[in-house]
Write a protein that holds these residues in place. Structure first.
Motif, PDB file in Angstrom:
ATOM      1  N   ILE A  44       0.842  -1.208   0.000  1.00 51.99           N
ATOM      2  CA  ILE A  44       0.000   0.000   0.000  1.00 51.99           C
ATOM      3  C   ILE A  44       0.874   1.255   0.000  1.00 51.99           C
ATOM      4  N   ASP A  45       2.142   1.085   0.379  1.00 49.57           N
ATOM      5  CA  ASP A  45       3.085   2.213   0.486  1.00 49.57           C
ATOM      6  C   ASP A  45       3.827   2.366  -0.856  1.00 49.57           C
ATOM      7  N   SER A  46       3.258   3.239  -1.712  1.00 48.85           N
ATOM      8  CA  SER A  46       3.823   3.388  -3.070  1.00 48.85           C
ATOM      9  C   SER A  46       5.230   3.982  -3.031  1.00 48.85           C
ATOM     10  N   GLU A  47       5.436   4.937  -2.136  1.00 50.02           N
ATOM     11  CA  GLU A  47       6.725   5.641  -2.134  1.00 50.02           C
ATOM     12  C   GLU A  47       7.875   4.657  -1.874  1.00 50.02           C
TER      13      GLU A  47
ATOM     14  N   LEU B 280      12.127   0.666  -3.563  1.00 50.59           N
ATOM     15  CA  LEU B 280      12.718  -0.683  -3.549  1.00 50.59           C
ATOM     16  C   LEU B 280      12.832  -1.225  -4.973  1.00 50.59           C
ATOM     17  N   GLN B 281      11.782  -1.019  -5.762  1.00 44.51           N
ATOM     18  CA  GLN B 281      11.831  -1.463  -7.165  1.00 44.51           C
ATOM     19  C   GLN B 281      13.050  -0.847  -7.856  1.00 44.51           C
TER      20      GLN B 281
ATOM     21  N   LYS C 236      16.273  -2.847  -9.345  1.00 45.33           N
ATOM     22  CA  LYS C 236      16.544  -2.765 -10.792  1.00 45.33           C
ATOM     23  C   LYS C 236      17.950  -2.240 -11.051  1.00 45.33           C
ATOM     24  N   GLN C 237      18.403  -1.346 -10.161  1.00 47.71           N
ATOM     25  CA  GLN C 237      19.759  -0.814 -10.307  1.00 47.71           C
ATOM     26  C   GLN C 237      20.809  -1.929 -10.220  1.00 47.71           C
ATOM     27  N   LYS C 238      20.446  -2.989  -9.460  1.00 47.42           N
ATOM     28  CA  LYS C 238      21.356  -4.148  -9.349  1.00 47.42           C
ATOM     29  C   LYS C 238      21.061  -5.183 -10.424  1.00 47.42           C
ATOM     30  N   ASN C 239      20.300  -4.773 -11.460  1.00 43.24           N
ATOM     31  CA  ASN C 239      19.910  -5.673 -12.550  1.00 43.24           C
ATOM     32  C   ASN C 239      19.056  -6.841 -12.088  1.00 43.24           C
ATOM     33  N   LEU C 240      18.259  -6.623 -11.034  1.00 43.15           N
ATOM     34  CA  LEU C 240      17.359  -7.670 -10.551  1.00 43.15           C
ATOM     35  C   LEU C 240      15.948  -7.342 -11.025  1.00 43.15           C
ATOM     36  N   ASP C 241      15.146  -8.427 -11.177  1.00 44.05           N
ATOM     37  CA  ASP C 241      13.786  -8.277 -11.710  1.00 44.05           C
ATOM     38  C   ASP C 241      12.826  -7.909 -10.598  1.00 44.05           C
ATOM     39  N   ALA C 242      12.255  -6.710 -10.650  1.00 41.76           N
ATOM     40  CA  ALA C 242      11.304  -6.327  -9.615  1.00 41.76           C
ATOM     41  C   ALA C 242      10.233  -5.436 -10.207  1.00 41.76           C
ATOM     42  N   LEU C 243       8.996  -5.675  -9.785  1.00 40.35           N
ATOM     43  CA  LEU C 243       7.874  -4.868 -10.255  1.00 40.35           C
ATOM     44  C   LEU C 243       7.043  -4.465  -9.045  1.00 40.35           C
ATOM     45  N   PHE C 244       6.929  -3.151  -8.804  1.00 31.69           N
ATOM     46  CA  PHE C 244       6.068  -2.708  -7.710  1.00 31.69           C
ATOM     47  C   PHE C 244       4.630  -2.614  -8.216  1.00 31.69           C
ATOM     48  N   VAL C 245       3.707  -3.188  -7.448  1.00 27.34           N
ATOM     49  CA  VAL C 245       2.276  -3.063  -7.745  1.00 27.34           C
ATOM     50  C   VAL C 245       1.591  -2.541  -6.491  1.00 27.34           C
ATOM     51  N   ARG C 246       0.945  -1.382  -6.601  1.00 25.05           N
ATOM     52  CA  ARG C 246       0.234  -0.885  -5.422  1.00 25.05           C
ATOM     53  C   ARG C 246      -0.959  -1.792  -5.150  1.00 25.05           C
TER      54      ARG C 246
END
Ligand code: NAP
Length: 245
Positions: free
Chosen positions: A34-37, A42-43, A47-57
Motif C-alpha cells: 500500500i506504500d507506493s513511495e 525498492l523497485q 533494478k539498479q542491481k539488474n534484478l527483476d522487480a515490479l512494484f504493484v500498489r
C-alpha cells in the motif's frame, strides 16, 4: 524459465528483506504494498542491481485490489510460483474499546487477504505444475499480552487457514506453510538494549533476514515434504518459562 514470487507488504520491514532475497536468487519479484513511495524506491534499487522487480500498489484488505495484483503478475510474467502473504497491521486496544470497524480492518488485512490472494494465486500456480505459499503469522497466535485480541485472532486464524488450505489443495503440488516470527527488529538494530538481546535463548533479537531465509527454504520445491506447518522463529522466546521467582 524464471520463476515469479509475489511478496505482500514488500515496501518495508520483513517483506522488504524477503523481496530482496528472492530477487537476488533470480526470481521475478512482485512487490505488493500500500506504500507506493517505499515500494517504488525498492523497485528502483533492485533494478539498479539488474534484478527483476515490479512494484504493484495493492491494498490487501480490498478484494478488487487483490484481483488487480494477480492479474498484473499474470500479464507481466505469465506465472506465479511463490506467494508470501506478509502484509499485516497491528492495532492494540482494550477489548472494551475495540470498535467493530477496527476489528474488521485488522482481520481483513491480516487474514481474509491471505485466503483471497492464496486462492487466486493458486489458479496460476496450477497452470505451471505447482507452487508454494508462506503466510506470515506471529508468536502472538500462540501467546498474548493484553489488548491484542484482533491481532492475535487474525494470526491464530492464519495458522488454521494454513493447514486447511494445505489440505484442500493437496494433490496439486502446492505447499502452504506458515511462519510465526517473534520479535523481528525492523528499525535500527544498534539501538537495542542488552536486555532486549540477552532475554532470547539465541542471545539476540531477530532480523528481517532471519524470516527471509526461512521463506526461501520453505518454498524450495525439494522441501515440499514440509506442508501445512507452522515454523516458529523467535530466538526461543516461546520455549522459555517466565514464572517469576
Ligand atoms: P511493517 O514494517 O509495518 O511492514 C508492513 C508493510 O505492509 C508496510 O509496507 C505496510 O505499509 C504494508 N501494509 C500495511 N497494510 C497494508 C495493506 N492493507 N495492503 C498492503 N500492504 C499493507 O511490518 P513488519 O514488522 O515488517 O511485519 C510484517 C509481517 O510480519 C506482518 O504480518 C506482521 O504482523 C508480522 N510480524 C512481525 C513481527 C515483528 O516483530 N516485526 C513479529 C511477528 C509478526 P505502511 O507502512 O504504509 O502501513
Amino acid at each position: 524459465m524464471k520463476k515469479t514470487a509475489i511478496i505482500t507488504g514488500a515496501a518495508n520491514g520483513i517483506g522488504k528483506a524477503v523481496a530482496a532475497l528472492y530477487a537476488s536468487k533470480g526470481f521475478q519479484t512482485v512487490l505488493a504494498d500500500i506504500d507506493s513511495e517505499n515500494g517504488e524506491k525498492l523497485q528502483a534499487s533492485l533494478k539498479q542491481k539488474n534484478l527483476d522487480a515490479l512494484f504493484v500498489r495493492c491494498d490487501v484488505s480490498d478484494p478488487e485490489s487483490i484481483d488487480h495484483l494477480v492479474k498484473t503478475a499474470k500479464d507481466q510474467f505469465g506465472r506465479i510460483d511463490v506467494l508470501i502473504n506478509n502484509a499485516g497491521i497491528s492495532d492494540f486496544a482494550p477489548p472494551d474499546e475495540l470498535t467493530v470497524e477496527d476489528w474488521d480492518r485488522v482481520l481483513n488485512t491480516n487474514l481474509r487477504s491471505s485466503f483471497l490472494l492464496t486462492r487466486a494465486a493458486i489458479q496460476l500456480m496450477k497452470e505451471n505444475g505447482g507452487g508454494s505459499v508462506v503466510n506470515i503469522a506471529s508468536t502472538r497466535a500462540l501467546m498474548s499480552e493484553k489488548n491484542s485480541e484482533a491481532y492475535a485472532a487474525s494470526k491464530g486464524g492464519l495458522l488454521a487457514l494454513t493447514h486447511s488450505m494445505a489440505v484442500s489443495y493437496s494433490g496439486e503440488n502446492i505447499t502452504i506453510n506458515c511462519i510465526s516470527p517473534g520479535w523481528i527488529h525492523t528499525g535500527d538494530y544498534e539501538k537495542l538494549r542488552d536486555i532486549d538481546n540477552s532475554q532470547h535463548l539465541s542471545g539476540r533479537v531477530g532480523k528481517p533476514e532471519d524470516i527471509a531465509r526461512a521463506c526461501l527454504f520453505l518454498t524450495q520445491p525439494e522441501n515440499n515434504f514440509i506442508n501445512g506447518e507452522n515454523l516458529v522463529i523467535d530466538g526461543g522466546m516461546t520455549r522459555k518459562m517466565i514464572y517469576e521467582h
